[in-house]
Design an enzyme around this catalytic site. Structure first.
Site, PDB file in Angstrom:
ATOM      1  N   GLU A 183      -1.355   1.105  -5.425  1.00 27.91           N
ATOM      2  CA  GLU A 183      -1.273   2.464  -5.968  1.00 27.91           C
ATOM      3  C   GLU A 183      -0.257   2.540  -7.109  1.00 27.91           C
ATOM      4  O   GLU A 183      -0.410   3.329  -8.043  1.00 27.91           O
ATOM      5  CB  GLU A 183      -0.880   3.465  -4.877  1.00 27.91           C
TER       6      GLU A 183
ATOM      7  N   TRP B 187      -1.335   8.039  10.048  1.00 24.67           N
ATOM      8  CA  TRP B 187      -2.344   7.332   9.248  1.00 24.67           C
ATOM      9  C   TRP B 187      -3.596   7.244  10.099  1.00 24.67           C
ATOM     10  O   TRP B 187      -3.588   6.744  11.216  1.00 24.67           O
ATOM     11  CB  TRP B 187      -1.858   5.972   8.774  1.00 24.67           C
TER      12      TRP B 187
ATOM     13  N   ASN C 288       0.851  -1.195   0.000  1.00 25.14           N
ATOM     14  CA  ASN C 288       0.000   0.000   0.000  1.00 25.14           C
ATOM     15  C   ASN C 288       0.879   1.234   0.000  1.00 25.14           C
ATOM     16  O   ASN C 288       1.981   1.224   0.546  1.00 25.14           O
ATOM     17  CB  ASN C 288      -0.909   0.055   1.223  1.00 25.14           C
TER      18      ASN C 288
ATOM     19  N   ASP D 270      -4.913  22.180   9.341  1.00 22.23           N
ATOM     20  CA  ASP D 270      -5.301  21.053   8.486  1.00 22.23           C
ATOM     21  C   ASP D 270      -6.113  21.446   7.243  1.00 22.23           C
ATOM     22  O   ASP D 270      -6.413  22.612   7.026  1.00 22.23           O
ATOM     23  CB  ASP D 270      -6.070  20.022   9.336  1.00 22.23           C
TER      24      ASP D 270
ATOM     25  N   TYR E 194       0.364  10.217   4.183  1.00 17.31           N
ATOM     26  CA  TYR E 194       0.024  10.521   5.577  1.00 17.31           C
ATOM     27  C   TYR E 194       1.093  11.459   6.117  1.00 17.31           C
ATOM     28  O   TYR E 194       2.286  11.123   6.065  1.00 17.31           O
ATOM     29  CB  TYR E 194       0.017   9.248   6.442  1.00 17.31           C
ATOM     30  N   ARG E 195       0.680  12.582   6.659  1.00 20.12           N
ATOM     31  CA  ARG E 195       1.664  13.565   7.137  1.00 20.12           C
ATOM     32  C   ARG E 195       2.517  13.006   8.266  1.00 20.12           C
ATOM     33  O   ARG E 195       2.081  12.111   8.999  1.00 20.12           O
ATOM     34  CB  ARG E 195       0.932  14.817   7.610  1.00 20.12           C
TER      35      ARG E 195
HETATM   36  C1  FMN Z   1      -1.764  16.726   1.235  1.00 18.30           C
HETATM   37  C2  FMN Z   1      -2.475  15.553   1.815  1.00 18.30           C
HETATM   38  C3  FMN Z   1      -2.191  15.144   3.116  1.00 18.30           C
HETATM   39  C4  FMN Z   1      -2.842  14.049   3.691  1.00 18.30           C
HETATM   40  N1  FMN Z   1      -2.548  13.693   4.975  1.00 18.30           N
HETATM   41  C5  FMN Z   1      -3.147  12.610   5.523  1.00 18.30           C
HETATM   42  C6  FMN Z   1      -2.827  12.204   6.832  1.00 18.30           C
HETATM   43  O1  FMN Z   1      -2.020  12.829   7.527  1.00 18.30           O
HETATM   44  N2  FMN Z   1      -3.434  11.097   7.331  1.00 18.30           N
HETATM   45  C7  FMN Z   1      -4.333  10.373   6.598  1.00 18.30           C
HETATM   46  O2  FMN Z   1      -4.825   9.358   7.089  1.00 18.30           O
HETATM   47  N3  FMN Z   1      -4.684  10.754   5.355  1.00 18.30           N
HETATM   48  C8  FMN Z   1      -4.097  11.855   4.801  1.00 18.30           C
HETATM   49  N4  FMN Z   1      -4.427  12.245   3.532  1.00 18.30           N
HETATM   50  C9  FMN Z   1      -5.452  11.489   2.791  1.00 18.30           C
HETATM   51  C10 FMN Z   1      -4.928  10.162   2.287  1.00 18.30           C
HETATM   52  O3  FMN Z   1      -3.752  10.339   1.559  1.00 18.30           O
HETATM   53  C11 FMN Z   1      -5.982   9.471   1.434  1.00 18.30           C
HETATM   54  O4  FMN Z   1      -7.111   9.214   2.237  1.00 18.30           O
HETATM   55  C12 FMN Z   1      -5.495   8.191   0.789  1.00 18.30           C
HETATM   56  O5  FMN Z   1      -6.511   7.686  -0.051  1.00 18.30           O
HETATM   57  C13 FMN Z   1      -5.139   7.133   1.797  1.00 18.30           C
HETATM   58  O6  FMN Z   1      -4.668   5.995   1.111  1.00 18.30           O
HETATM   59  P1  FMN Z   1      -4.971   4.531   1.641  1.00 18.30           P
HETATM   60  O7  FMN Z   1      -6.410   4.256   1.362  1.00 18.30           O
HETATM   61  O8  FMN Z   1      -4.053   3.678   0.812  1.00 18.30           O
HETATM   62  O9  FMN Z   1      -4.660   4.479   3.089  1.00 18.30           O
HETATM   63  C14 FMN Z   1      -3.795  13.339   2.943  1.00 18.30           C
HETATM   64  C15 FMN Z   1      -4.089  13.756   1.647  1.00 18.30           C
HETATM   65  C16 FMN Z   1      -3.447  14.840   1.079  1.00 18.30           C
HETATM   66  C17 FMN Z   1      -3.786  15.264  -0.308  1.00 18.30           C
HETATM   67 MN    MN Z   2      -4.435   2.204  -0.646  1.00 23.55          MN
END
Ligand code: FMN
Ligand code: MN
Length: 482
Positions: free
Chosen positions: A233, A185, A167, A282, A171-172
């Site tokens: 991805e 996450w 995956n 945020d 996630y920041r």
């Molecule tokens: C700039 C930016 C920052 C993000 N930061 C976070 C974060 O800190 N934590 C989080 O869970 N999702 C964050 N997201 C959203 C996730 O990247 C998004 O939900 C993604 O689909 C998660 O992928 P996954 O389904 O593979 O976990 C962020 C998105 C963007 C565009």
């Molecule tokens: Mn994913």
């Protein structure tokens, strides 16, 4: 032609007049945010800070922060990407040998999406296993009350311990010190799911994680896509760029990262270890409160010679994330329509920060249809976070927010047409009674039918006949009106 790496994308931005280099010193603490915020709100270019205070590494920000730049990043308009997806979804084995032959190039293209393991790559130009520090990189302190510096645009790689599937999520990561960061996450995301599964299985204490920062734009972008669990991805990135993503093995963990990455942080998350993370200015435009999240320990840093640090800021809309989200809205429409063919279009206005407000137009076919669509959306991956869903008939253009407001507000009998449900909500929601759990609202703003108990007559919208319009066109000119 797919971008080979971030640098090629930067050159393309520059050639299109979409990038401004800032040669003098600017502070990654707050000043870069102020630049980026003003630039995105003025329709300004992407910014490359060549001399960030305290670091030799340049900072790229706002690289995706307009419709034009998203189009450059994906090498086609988001609607065209959606068109390509629709084509693939409609691809069926045609009858007869000639038809089958015609299919071959398309099938070959599908095969060409899968990521490819390569032995070496630019991200290994510099390998630091001992003498490394996150302070080397110009990580931003974004907003005044942030808990610290945050890596905001990482590609976080982990593996599902049960299926072995990769995956990649964005996630920041709050930088705690030279070698540790937070790992934000949220509970619904795949990184968190991998962590939960590893914790439940017991036996191991550490979860391998690798973080890539900066790569070709389609690969970077794929990290934010709301894909179903266990869909890679990197495969989708391969589809977006029409070329496989090349991956290299990490030095110290059992994971692969894009070979063209600018910077790679390898390390682990210790199961059970939590640390206060945040607050953080945020996506919502409000500060997220501090909370406990896992900790990422960096064991090795690799990077290109003269790396570029890619980042973003989030805050009061519209920001760069709005343009990234808008492309998701377009790209995922055909996938949503696979399950919900009655959906004509959807729109997520900037002020709704993605899922706080989803406008949906449907071809209504039976009583209660609008409610069925709401519930289906609440059951569809990350669309579960939708706080307010407004469903309108297909003759309403959901991209025209003024038209939606006008028709929806006129069409509803609030007590009858508004529905509240409880369920999972976005971790960033600060208004819900509990973190991650709260209410959502569905508004059925479609025209009501007798079968839905509406016994009165439903009025028509006023429209002037075309012949009258044409006659007045001529008279209008004669009157000297413009
Ligand atoms: C700039 C930016 C920052 C993000 N930061 C976070 C974060 O800190 N934590 C989080 O869970 N999702 C964050 N997201 C959203 C996730 O990247 C998004 O939900 C993604 O689909 C998660 O992928 P996954 O389904 O593979 O976990 C962020 C998105 C963007 C565009
Ligand atoms: Mn994913």
């Amino acid at each position: 032609m797919a971008y080979a790496d971030l640098r090629e994308f930067i050159r393309a931005l520059e050639k299109s007049g979409e990038l401004k280099r800032i040669p003098f010193e600017v502070d990654p603490e707050l000043e870069i945010t102020e630049f980026a915020d003003r630039s995105v709100k003025n329709g300004g270019p992407a910014l490359l800070f060549e001399n960030p205070k305290g670091s030799k590494v340049p900072v790229l920000i706002n690289a995706f922060a307009s419709t034009k730049r998203m189009e450059l990043a994906l090498e086609s308009a988001a609607d065209d990407v959606a068109g390509r997806i629709s084509e693939f979804l409609q691809m069926r084995m045609p009858e007869g040998i000639i038809g089958k032959l015609k299919m071959l190039p398309m099938l070959a293209e599908v095969g060409a999406f899968f990521p490819k393991i390569v032995n070496d790559g630019p991200c290994k130009e510099v390998i630091r296993k001992k003498d490394f520090s996150l302070d080397y990189f110009p990580v931003l302190k974004c907003w005044p009350h942030d808990g610290g510096k945050f890596i905001t645009l990482p590609m976080v790689f982990s593996k599902n311990p049960d299926t072995g599937k990769r995956n990649c999520g964005c996630y920041r990561m709050q930088v705690f010190d030279e070698r540790t960061t937070g790992m934000h996450w949220q509970t619904h995301k795949q990184g968190a799911e991998h962590y939960r599964r590893m914790s439940a299985a017991g036996g191991v204490k550490k979860m391998d994680v690798a973080v890539a920062i900066g790569a070709d734009p389609a690969t970077m972008y794929s990290a934010i896509l709301p894909l179903p669990p266990d869909i890679d991805e990197m495969m989708i990135a391969g589809f977006l760029r029409s070329k496989p993503v090349e991956m290299v093995k990490c030095e110290t963990v059992d994971l692969e990262v894009p070979a063209n990455s600018e910077i790679v942080l390898e390390g682990y998350v210790e199961l059970g270890e939590l640390r206060r993370e945040g607050p953080f200015g945020d996506h919502t435009g409000f500060y997220s409160l501090d909370d406990d999240y896992p900790v990422f320990h960096v064991t090795c840093v690799t990077h290109r010679k003269n790396p570029v640090y890619a980042t973003t800021i989030v805050g009061p809309p519209p920001m760069e994330d709005f343009y990234m989200g808008k492309a998701i809205e377009r790209i995922f429409l055909p996938l949503m329509r696979l399950q919900l063919p009655e959906v004509r279009d959807i729109a997520m206005p900037a002020e709704g920060i993605f899922h706080n407000l989803i406008l949906v137009s449907i071809r209504k076919s039976y009583p209660g249809h609008a409610r069925k669509v709401m519930h289906a959306i609440w059951g569809l991956g990350q669309a579960m976070f939708s706080k307010v869903i407004v469903v309108v008939d297909e003759d309403v253009d959901v991209q025209n927010f003024s038209e939606v407001a006008w028709k929806a507000l006129n069409n509803i009998d609030p007590e009858r047409d508004i529905q509240f449900v409880m369920g999972p909500i976005d971790s960033l929601d600060h208004a819900s009674r509990l973190p991650n759990y709260g209410s959502k609202m569905g508004v059925d703003a479609t025209r009501k039918w007798p079968e839905e108990g509406f016994a009165r007559r439903w009025p028509a919208v006023m429209r002037m006949p075309e012949d009258v319009q044409k006659r007045v066109d001529a008279l209008w000119k004669r009157a000297g009106l413009k």
